[in-house]
Design a protein around this motif. Structure first.
Motif, mmCIF file in Angstrom:
data_model
loop_
_atom_site.group_PDB
_atom_site.id
_atom_site.type_symbol
_atom_site.label_atom_id
_atom_site.label_comp_id
_atom_site.label_asym_id
_atom_site.label_seq_id
_atom_site.Cartn_x
_atom_site.Cartn_y
_atom_site.Cartn_z
ATOM 1 N N ALA A 8 28.039 43.741 56.662
ATOM 2 C CA ALA A 8 27.993 42.546 56.057
ATOM 3 C C ALA A 8 27.239 41.673 57.063
ATOM 4 O O ALA A 8 27.646 40.933 57.999
ATOM 5 N N LEU A 9 25.897 41.494 56.828
ATOM 6 C CA LEU A 9 24.768 41.208 57.957
ATOM 7 C C LEU A 9 25.155 39.724 58.146
ATOM 8 O O LEU A 9 25.287 38.774 57.242
ATOM 9 N N VAL A 10 25.112 39.464 59.328
ATOM 10 C CA VAL A 10 24.912 37.852 59.517
ATOM 11 C C VAL A 10 23.538 37.630 59.499
ATOM 12 O O VAL A 10 22.586 38.151 59.221
ATOM 13 N N THR A 44 29.977 36.780 55.548
ATOM 14 C CA THR A 44 29.516 36.979 57.099
ATOM 15 C C THR A 44 28.214 36.533 57.335
ATOM 16 O O THR A 44 27.752 35.886 58.370
ATOM 17 N N GLY A 45 27.478 36.328 56.322
ATOM 18 C CA GLY A 45 25.906 35.948 56.226
ATOM 19 C C GLY A 45 26.057 34.466 55.786
ATOM 20 O O GLY A 45 25.001 34.042 56.013
ATOM 21 N N GLU A 46 27.099 33.642 55.902
ATOM 22 C CA GLU A 46 27.104 32.339 55.642
ATOM 23 C C GLU A 46 26.483 31.961 54.487
ATOM 24 O O GLU A 46 25.729 30.669 54.642
ATOM 25 N N SER A 47 26.655 32.612 53.536
ATOM 26 C CA SER A 47 25.916 32.438 52.332
ATOM 27 C C SER A 47 26.164 30.859 51.814
ATOM 28 O O SER A 47 25.646 30.234 51.163
ATOM 29 N N SER A 48 27.512 30.549 52.148
ATOM 30 C CA SER A 48 28.107 29.503 51.398
ATOM 31 C C SER A 48 27.587 27.985 51.975
ATOM 32 O O SER A 48 27.762 26.976 51.335
ATOM 33 N N THR A 49 26.798 28.434 53.177
ATOM 34 C CA THR A 49 25.843 26.878 53.881
ATOM 35 C C THR A 49 24.600 27.080 53.257
ATOM 36 O O THR A 49 23.775 26.092 53.836
ATOM 37 N N MET A 50 24.057 27.981 52.490
ATOM 38 C CA MET A 50 22.572 28.280 52.176
ATOM 39 C C MET A 50 22.146 27.389 50.894
ATOM 40 O O MET A 50 23.110 27.424 50.079
ATOM 41 N N GLY A 201 34.365 53.931 52.360
ATOM 42 C CA GLY A 201 33.528 53.301 53.231
ATOM 43 C C GLY A 201 34.123 51.926 53.673
ATOM 44 O O GLY A 201 35.020 51.456 53.069
ATOM 45 N N CYS A 202 33.183 51.230 54.287
ATOM 46 C CA CYS A 202 33.814 49.815 54.643
ATOM 47 C C CYS A 202 32.627 48.890 54.728
ATOM 48 O O CYS A 202 31.388 49.299 55.394
ATOM 49 N N ILE A 203 32.284 47.857 54.049
ATOM 50 C CA ILE A 203 31.564 46.587 54.529
ATOM 51 C C ILE A 203 32.400 45.760 55.288
ATOM 52 O O ILE A 203 33.155 45.174 55.217
ATOM 53 N N SER A 204 31.396 46.043 56.466
ATOM 54 C CA SER A 204 32.148 46.099 57.936
ATOM 55 C C SER A 204 31.596 44.566 58.375
ATOM 56 O O SER A 204 30.255 44.192 58.442
ATOM 57 N N VAL A 205 32.219 43.921 59.150
ATOM 58 C CA VAL A 205 31.909 42.683 60.119
ATOM 59 C C VAL A 205 31.331 43.412 61.505
ATOM 60 O O VAL A 205 30.369 43.255 62.084
ATOM 61 N N THR A 206 32.270 44.368 61.862
ATOM 62 C CA THR A 206 32.023 44.742 63.451
ATOM 63 C C THR A 206 30.771 45.600 63.491
ATOM 64 O O THR A 206 30.304 45.628 64.409
ATOM 65 N N ALA A 207 30.360 46.298 62.285
ATOM 66 C CA ALA A 207 29.162 46.997 62.156
ATOM 67 C C ALA A 207 27.945 46.053 62.782
ATOM 68 O O ALA A 207 27.161 46.473 62.869
ATOM 69 N N ASN A 208 27.983 44.760 62.571
ATOM 70 C CA ASN A 208 26.925 43.792 63.006
ATOM 71 C C ASN A 208 26.591 44.278 64.511
ATOM 72 O O ASN A 208 25.499 44.329 64.712
ATOM 73 N N VAL A 209 27.759 44.508 65.236
ATOM 74 C CA VAL A 209 27.610 44.568 66.607
ATOM 75 C C VAL A 209 27.656 46.172 67.332
ATOM 76 O O VAL A 209 26.999 46.396 68.055
ATOM 77 N N ALA A 242 39.022 40.851 67.854
ATOM 78 C CA ALA A 242 38.558 39.769 68.505
ATOM 79 C C ALA A 242 37.515 39.045 67.696
ATOM 80 O O ALA A 242 37.621 37.731 67.868
ATOM 81 N N LEU A 243 36.953 39.852 66.697
ATOM 82 C CA LEU A 243 35.888 39.155 66.052
ATOM 83 C C LEU A 243 36.458 38.163 64.875
ATOM 84 O O LEU A 243 35.665 37.402 64.090
ATOM 85 N N PHE A 244 37.586 37.898 64.761
ATOM 86 C CA PHE A 244 38.380 37.121 64.003
ATOM 87 C C PHE A 244 39.438 36.244 64.762
ATOM 88 O O PHE A 244 40.367 35.584 64.184
ATOM 89 N N SER A 245 38.917 36.197 66.029
ATOM 90 C CA SER A 245 39.864 35.235 66.856
ATOM 91 C C SER A 245 39.495 33.821 66.879
ATOM 92 O O SER A 245 40.402 33.125 67.290
ATOM 93 N N ASP A 246 38.482 33.432 66.355
ATOM 94 C CA ASP A 246 37.976 32.154 65.630
ATOM 95 C C ASP A 246 37.340 32.207 64.314
ATOM 96 O O ASP A 246 37.114 33.364 63.761
ATOM 97 N N SER A 247 37.085 31.019 63.762
ATOM 98 C CA SER A 247 36.523 31.170 62.580
ATOM 99 C C SER A 247 35.349 31.876 62.336
ATOM 100 O O SER A 247 34.323 31.830 63.100
ATOM 101 N N SER A 248 35.464 33.042 61.454
ATOM 102 C CA SER A 248 34.040 33.924 61.208
ATOM 103 C C SER A 248 32.841 33.350 60.485
ATOM 104 O O SER A 248 33.206 32.513 59.660
ATOM 105 N N PRO A 249 31.735 33.383 60.820
ATOM 106 C CA PRO A 249 31.138 34.569 61.878
ATOM 107 C C PRO A 249 30.650 34.056 63.109
ATOM 108 O O PRO A 249 30.042 34.684 63.914
#
Length: 292
Positions: A8-10, A44-50, A201-209, A242-249
């Motif tokens: 889920a691309l940033v 994760t792509g912050e679509s809600s702010t676009m 499979g997984c639509i992944s946050v971690t796969a960004n990194v 850790a990738l959800f230790s604060d507000s994502s993303p």
């Protein structure tokens, strides 16, 4: 239709604007590292702010840069059914392979309202739809009976990104909708159990990194190498956390700047740069995963 590690691309921002060159570089890297499909303009792509124009541009750039090397599942969700349809038409025109459509948020629709939302979209656009069920963000949970009804009524409802965290849903949805219904985990930390229950499979946050490690994990699951998959899961688990230790993303954008210094880390309000403790947790997790 879709399987494996799907980031889920940033969306890279620089000085408040979308950094298209950085985004194109991210798409190239993801494909080279083994990601099996791409999701632009998700949570994760912050679509809600676009703006609508920005949203549709990011999808078009992703499709253009992927150039057929990996399928693109375009984020098309909205709490306004008509806006979701606009996004679907734009994604289809750009050449996307499917639309990821979140259960309508904020409105708190009934189950009948949820059904009619997806039915309205499927009746008017033939782009395949992957339902995105994330009640932790939307409040509303699409029930298994509604998913079953949608798959019976519309051939273009092809799968679900399930971020309920309820692993029993994988079996319930498979039994209700059949083995061809594509189930993708929306949570990295439960992807191992999700796949063992029949997920693909997984639509992944971690796969960004960690795109290569996530792709290797999914490949191990697909070939039934559960011992190998467990080892990779354990290696990645601190990062998932850790990738959800604060507000994502926020944390994943920070992590990406550690792994890819060419990537800008800007976030858009109301998301903020992660706290010092969150950054420290990300740093430790990146070391455990062997990424820094």
């Amino acid at each position: 239709m879709f399987s494996g590690s799907i980031p889920a691309l940033v969306t890279p921002f620089r000085d408040g604007a979308i950094d298209e060159s950085a985004f194109r570089a991210l798409v190239d890297w993801q494909i080279a590292e083994g990601s099996s499909a791409l999701v632009p303009c998700g949570t994760t792509g912050e679509s809600s702010t676009m703006t609508v124009a920005e949203h549709n541009r990011v999808v078009a750039v992703c499709v253009d840069q992927a150039a057929g090397r990996a399928p693109v599942i375009a984020g098309c969700g909205s709490n306004d059914t008509r806006i979701a349809l606009e996004h679907m038409f734009a994604a289809q025109a750009a050449g996307a392979d499917a639309a990821l459509v979140v259960v309508p948020y904020y409105n708190k629709p009934s189950q009948e309202g949820v059904y009619r939302h997806y039915a309205y979209l499927a009746e008017r656009c033939d782009l395949p739809i992957v339902i995105y069920n994330v009640p932790g963000r939307t409040i509303t949970d699409i029930g298994v009976p509604v998913i079953h009804r949608l798959t019976q009524d519309f051939q273009t409802i092809v799968g679900i990104k399930d971020a309920t965290g309820n692993l029993g849903r994988v079996t319930a949805q498979r039994l209700a909708c059949g083995p061809d219904f594509c189930q993708l985990s929306g949570n990295d930390e439960t992807a191992l159990s999700f796949n063992a229950s029949g997920g693909r499979g997984c639509i992944s946050v971690t796969a960004n990194v960690a795109p290569r490690l996530c792709a290797e994990f999914q490949a191990a699951c697909a070939r039934g190498d559960w011992t190998g998959a467990l080892a990779l899961h354990d290696r990645l688990y601190p990062l998932h956390d850790a990738l959800f230790s604060d507000s994502s993303p926020g944390p994943v954008k920070y992590a990406l700047t550690r792994v890819r210094p060419d990537m800008p880390g800007d976030v858009r309000l109301p998301v903020t740069w992660p706290s010092e403790s969150s950054r420290a947790a990300v740093d430790r997790a990146l070391e455990i995963a062997g990424l820094v």
